[in-house]
Enzyme design. Structure first.
Site, PDB file in Angstrom:
ATOM      1  N   SER A 124       0.822  -1.206   0.000  1.00  0.00           N
ATOM      2  CA  SER A 124       0.000   0.000   0.000  1.00  0.00           C
ATOM      3  C   SER A 124       0.855   1.253   0.000  1.00  0.00           C
ATOM      4  O   SER A 124       0.343   2.341  -0.233  1.00  0.00           O
ATOM      5  CB  SER A 124      -0.958   0.003   1.191  1.00  0.00           C
ATOM      6  OG  SER A 124      -0.265  -0.316   2.363  1.00  0.00           O
ATOM      7  N   HIS A 145      -1.988  -2.842  -6.751  1.00  0.00           N
ATOM      8  CA  HIS A 145      -2.568  -2.500  -5.452  1.00  0.00           C
ATOM      9  C   HIS A 145      -4.082  -2.672  -5.494  1.00  0.00           C
ATOM     10  O   HIS A 145      -4.782  -1.863  -6.093  1.00  0.00           O
ATOM     11  CB  HIS A 145      -2.160  -1.054  -5.112  1.00  0.00           C
ATOM     12  CG  HIS A 145      -2.582  -0.595  -3.756  1.00  0.00           C
ATOM     13  ND1 HIS A 145      -2.738   0.737  -3.447  1.00  0.00           N
ATOM     14  CD2 HIS A 145      -2.883  -1.277  -2.625  1.00  0.00           C
ATOM     15  CE1 HIS A 145      -3.105   0.839  -2.187  1.00  0.00           C
ATOM     16  NE2 HIS A 145      -3.209  -0.359  -1.670  1.00  0.00           N
ATOM     17  N   GLU A 157      -4.908  -0.235  -8.513  1.00  0.00           N
ATOM     18  CA  GLU A 157      -3.938   0.849  -8.733  1.00  0.00           C
ATOM     19  C   GLU A 157      -2.641   0.173  -9.206  1.00  0.00           C
ATOM     20  O   GLU A 157      -2.055  -0.624  -8.476  1.00  0.00           O
ATOM     21  CB  GLU A 157      -3.723   1.628  -7.426  1.00  0.00           C
ATOM     22  CG  GLU A 157      -2.840   2.847  -7.580  1.00  0.00           C
ATOM     23  CD  GLU A 157      -2.637   3.596  -6.245  1.00  0.00           C
ATOM     24  OE1 GLU A 157      -2.555   2.951  -5.181  1.00  0.00           O
ATOM     25  OE2 GLU A 157      -2.540   4.832  -6.285  1.00  0.00           O
ATOM     26  N   ASN A 195      -3.262   6.202  -1.454  1.00  0.00           N
ATOM     27  CA  ASN A 195      -3.001   6.531  -0.055  1.00  0.00           C
ATOM     28  C   ASN A 195      -2.422   7.931   0.155  1.00  0.00           C
ATOM     29  O   ASN A 195      -2.492   8.457   1.256  1.00  0.00           O
ATOM     30  CB  ASN A 195      -2.110   5.460   0.563  1.00  0.00           C
ATOM     31  CG  ASN A 195      -2.946   4.228   0.883  1.00  0.00           C
ATOM     32  OD1 ASN A 195      -4.067   4.361   1.371  1.00  0.00           O
ATOM     33  ND2 ASN A 195      -2.445   3.057   0.565  1.00  0.00           N
TER      34      ASN A 195
END
Ligand code: CAA
Length: 304
Positions: A124, A145, A157, A195
């Protein structure tokens, strides 16, 4: 035969929440999957979770019993990492978010996977370029991801490391589509996009609680009702794991050297106290197995 001729055999490393979801999605879409974990018990638990989540799909009518059985039949398990990757066309690493551990797994995968295999990671926030540099094939290393819960969330992602080739990116983009996911390609900088945008929002919600601007329910309701988020930021932090949120904020803070990413002291304290959210039974809310009720944790009730 999988729906994607170039990739038949997929190995998933790590049988936790993300790993079992990734194995589930590949197997359901026709790929032969080997799931690897250091603990036999974790593998047994992962298979039981996959079966339970497939049952959920059967009861909703989005999958039939025969497809459920075929999906489970496509998943094999092993505790031997070297053996598990030996015939892989693609490896998706989804082990614990620990840089030293991931670097060591990448070295082992590189030594034992076929030379043509693509090595992907579901990290992540840890640098794809760093993991690639631990291998002799940095051009075949890429971020893939997935979002939790993997069988439900549409996004993958895709993160290009410094050396990832266009061919490898395009293979992973097309492959993600055969998983009925929507790929979005980004570059390898701290937190990528998901993130880098999500975690400061969660951190800001925790800062607002810490400063006494509002209570847990008010903060979450405002974001759910006002912004149409399926979960409020504090509930989402509990769902992701407060330890994971803290570690991503630390990656952003260190990586960009900008004080705007400093993790909230309340987040740091909660992680230190072992209040990690759903997985520890308490975070901003308390969780009782079998109950879907959202009960604000005692620590925050008086501020409600
Ligand atoms: N496997 C299969 N299906 C599942 C599932 C699972 N693990 N979990 C939920 N579902 C299905 C349910 O069966 C249900 O299906 P239908 O729509 O067909 O009825 C649907 O998902 C909704 O589930 P529920 O009714 O149980 O509950 P809900 O409506 O409250 O939705 C949720 C649950 C999907 C988790 C929703 O609250 C949500 O989208 N939350 C936000 C999730 C999110 O933001 N995830 C990203 C986190 S960040 C991340 O993962 C990356 C990172 O790096 C930190």
């Amino acid at each position: 035969m999988s729906p994607f001729p170039q990739i038949q055999q997929v190995t998933v490393i790590g049988a936790g929440t993300m790993g079992n979801g990734i194995a589930h999605v590949f197997a359901q879409n026709g790929f032969a999957v080997t799931l690897v974990d250091v603990q036999e018990k974790a593998l047994e638990k992962a298979l039981a979770t996959i079966a339970k989540n497939l049952d959920r799909q059967v009861s909703k009518g989005s999958l039939n019993e025969a497809d459920k059985t075929a999906t489970l039949d496509r998943i094999h398990t092993t505790t031997d990492l070297a053996k598990g990757v030996s015939n892989a066309d693609l490896v998706v690493e989804a082990a614990t978010e620990n840089e030293a551990l991931k670097l060591s797994i990448f070295k082992t995968m590189d030594a034992h996977a076929p030379a043509a295999a693509i090595l992907a990671t579901n990290t992540s926030s840890i640098s794809i370029t760093k993991m690639a540099a631990a291998t002799q094939r940095p051009e075949k290393v890429i971020g893939m991801h997935f979002m939790n819960p993997v069988p439900v969330m549409k996004l993958v992602e895709i993160i290009n490391g410094y050396a990832t080739t266009k061919e490898v990116t395009s293979t992973i983009v097309e492959l993600s589509k055969t998983l009925q996911k929507i790929p979005c390609v980004v570059n390898d900088y701290p937190g990528f996009i998901a993130n880098k945008v999500l975690m400061p929002m969660i951190n800001e919600a925790i800062i607002s609680l810490y400063e006494g601007i509002a209570g847990v329910s008010a903060i979450d309701s405002i974001m759910k009702l006002g912004m149409a988020h399926p979960m409020g930021p504090l509930q989402l932090a509990d769902f992701i794991g407060l330890d994971v949120c803290l570690s991503i904020m630390q990656v952003l803070h260190q990586g960009y050297g900008n004080p705007k990413y400093a993790p909230c002291p309340l987040l740091v304290n909660m992680v230190t106290a072992g209040k990690l959210g759903v997985k520890s039974g308490e975070g901003f809310y308390t969780y009782t197995p079998g109950s879907k009720d959202l009960v604000v944790s005692k620590s925050f009730q008086e501020k409600e």
